[in-house]
Design an enzyme around this catalytic site. Structure first.
Site, short mmCIF file in Angstrom:
data_model
loop_
_atom_site.label_atom_id
_atom_site.label_comp_id
_atom_site.label_asym_id
_atom_site.label_seq_id
_atom_site.Cartn_x
_atom_site.Cartn_y
_atom_site.Cartn_z
N CYS B 90 0.85 -1.20 0.00
CA CYS B 90 0.00 0.00 0.00
C CYS B 90 0.89 1.25 0.00
O CYS B 90 1.57 1.51 -0.98
CB CYS B 90 -0.96 -0.05 1.18
SG CYS B 90 -2.38 1.04 0.97
N HIS B 198 -3.44 -5.73 0.85
CA HIS B 198 -2.81 -5.95 2.15
C HIS B 198 -2.76 -7.43 2.55
O HIS B 198 -3.63 -7.89 3.30
CB HIS B 198 -3.62 -5.21 3.22
CG HIS B 198 -3.45 -3.73 3.20
ND1 HIS B 198 -2.43 -3.09 3.85
CD2 HIS B 198 -4.19 -2.76 2.60
CE1 HIS B 198 -2.54 -1.78 3.67
NE2 HIS B 198 -3.60 -1.55 2.90
N GLU B 200 -0.90 -8.69 4.72
CA GLU B 200 -0.69 -8.79 6.17
C GLU B 200 -2.01 -8.73 6.94
O GLU B 200 -2.05 -9.03 8.12
CB GLU B 200 0.29 -7.71 6.64
CG GLU B 200 -0.29 -6.33 6.93
CD GLU B 200 -0.63 -5.52 5.68
OE1 GLU B 200 -0.70 -6.09 4.57
OE2 GLU B 200 -0.85 -4.30 5.82
#
Lengths: 82, 227
Positions: B90, B198, B200
């Site tokens: 990002c 994302h 994560e």
């Protein structure tokens, strides 16, 4: 010395902000607006005698992203002597 | 198993740094080292560098522009040049393009809207350090949350990226106006990956999915095999 750096999106790069503002102008009844492109104006106060090469480097290294933006350096008159 | 030493950089305005730390620790079993934007050096013997999402420096000038010129980024660029894997997610992807580690730029989403939802991504290249745990063409579900994710590069650059298999992930449907629906790209050497989605945020079933986990596992496995 005052320097103005004009940063604009390159022709052909889509400007969603400009498009939205264009739409808003039409909504306000302004006809005949063919296109709106939004850029950025950066004003620098630099030491007299700052070289053109240094100004150009500032633009290339930070002030503009040359992948998507063009820049134009406008030097205003040197400061009046006190 | 060798120790896997990861570093996660925090810039002022980063807000996904902790998510990346938690994901890396979860997958690797080792707590990453935290690095601050003003640090001139990275810790010794770092195996992996994570640049997190967020709004570094308040997105002043352009997203990622200020962070890309921060002291720690000189050390990150040096490390990337030595072959250390760098993952930018990002805002981290924006920082990587601004720092010149990846080509192109991330512009305002074509719709002007901030987009925050889970999207389907196609794994275009599963031969990279970061993607070897996926099948080629696999469709994975990963969250996106960004305002400036509209990937732009000129046609020659796009052809070059595609020709070298450097598009790692592609949106299955148009999401933010990105050229050729590109969601993530690799550098020439394959040790730098930038992506807007994302992974994560997709490592726990309780939080909506685990499709991001293979990315961190791939990187760890690749590094251990290379050691």
């Amino acid at each position: 010395m005052k320097v103005r750096i004009h940063v604009n999106l390159k022709p052909g790069v889509l400007d969603p902000q400009g498009r939205a503002v264009h739409h808003a102008l039409e909504g306000l009844g302004f006809s005949g607006v063919e296109d709106v492109r939004i850029g950025r104006l950066i004003e620098l106060e630099v030491a007299d005698g700052t070289s053109d090469a240094a100004l150009d480097e500032m633009c290339r290294k930070l002030l503009a992203n040359t992948v998507i933006e063009n820049y134009r350096i406008e030097k205003l008159a040197e400061k009046e002597p006190a | 198993m060798n120790a896997f030493r990861a570093a996660v950089v925090t810039f002022p305005g980063s807000n996904c740094d902790r998510d990346m730390v938690v994901a890396l620790e979860k997958v690797t079993g080792q707590a990453p080292v935290r690095v601050w934007h003003g640090d001139a050096d990275l810790p010794e013997k770092i195996d992996f560098i994570g640049l997190p999402g967020g709004f570094s420096y308040g997105d002043y000038l352009r997203s990622g522009a200020m962070a890309a010129r921060s002291p720690v980024m000189r050390a990150v660029v040096d490390a990337a040049d030595r072959g250390v894997p760098v993952l930018g997610i990002c805002n981290g992807f924006q920082v990587l393009t601004e720092a010149g580690l990846l080509p192109g730029a991330l512009m305002r989403n074509a719709t002007q809207h901030f987009i925050c939802r889970t999207v389907s991504l196609k794994v275009e290249n599963n031969r990279s350090l970061f993607t070897s745990g996926y099948e080629a063409g696999q469709v994975i579900r990963i969250p996106v949350a960004h305002h400036d994710g509209n990937y732009f590069a000129d046609e020659d650059t796009l052809d070059w990226l595609e020709g070298e298999g450097r598009v790692a992930f592609r949106y299955c449907e148009t999401t933010n106006g990105s050229r050729r629906d590109i969601a993530g790209i690799l550098n020439e050497r394959g040790n730098v990956l930038g992506m807007m989605p994302h992974p994560e945020r997709a490592v726990e079933p309780e939080l909506g999915g685990t499709d991001g986990r293979a990315l961190f596992e791939s990187a760890m496995k690749g590094l251990i095999e290379a050691a």
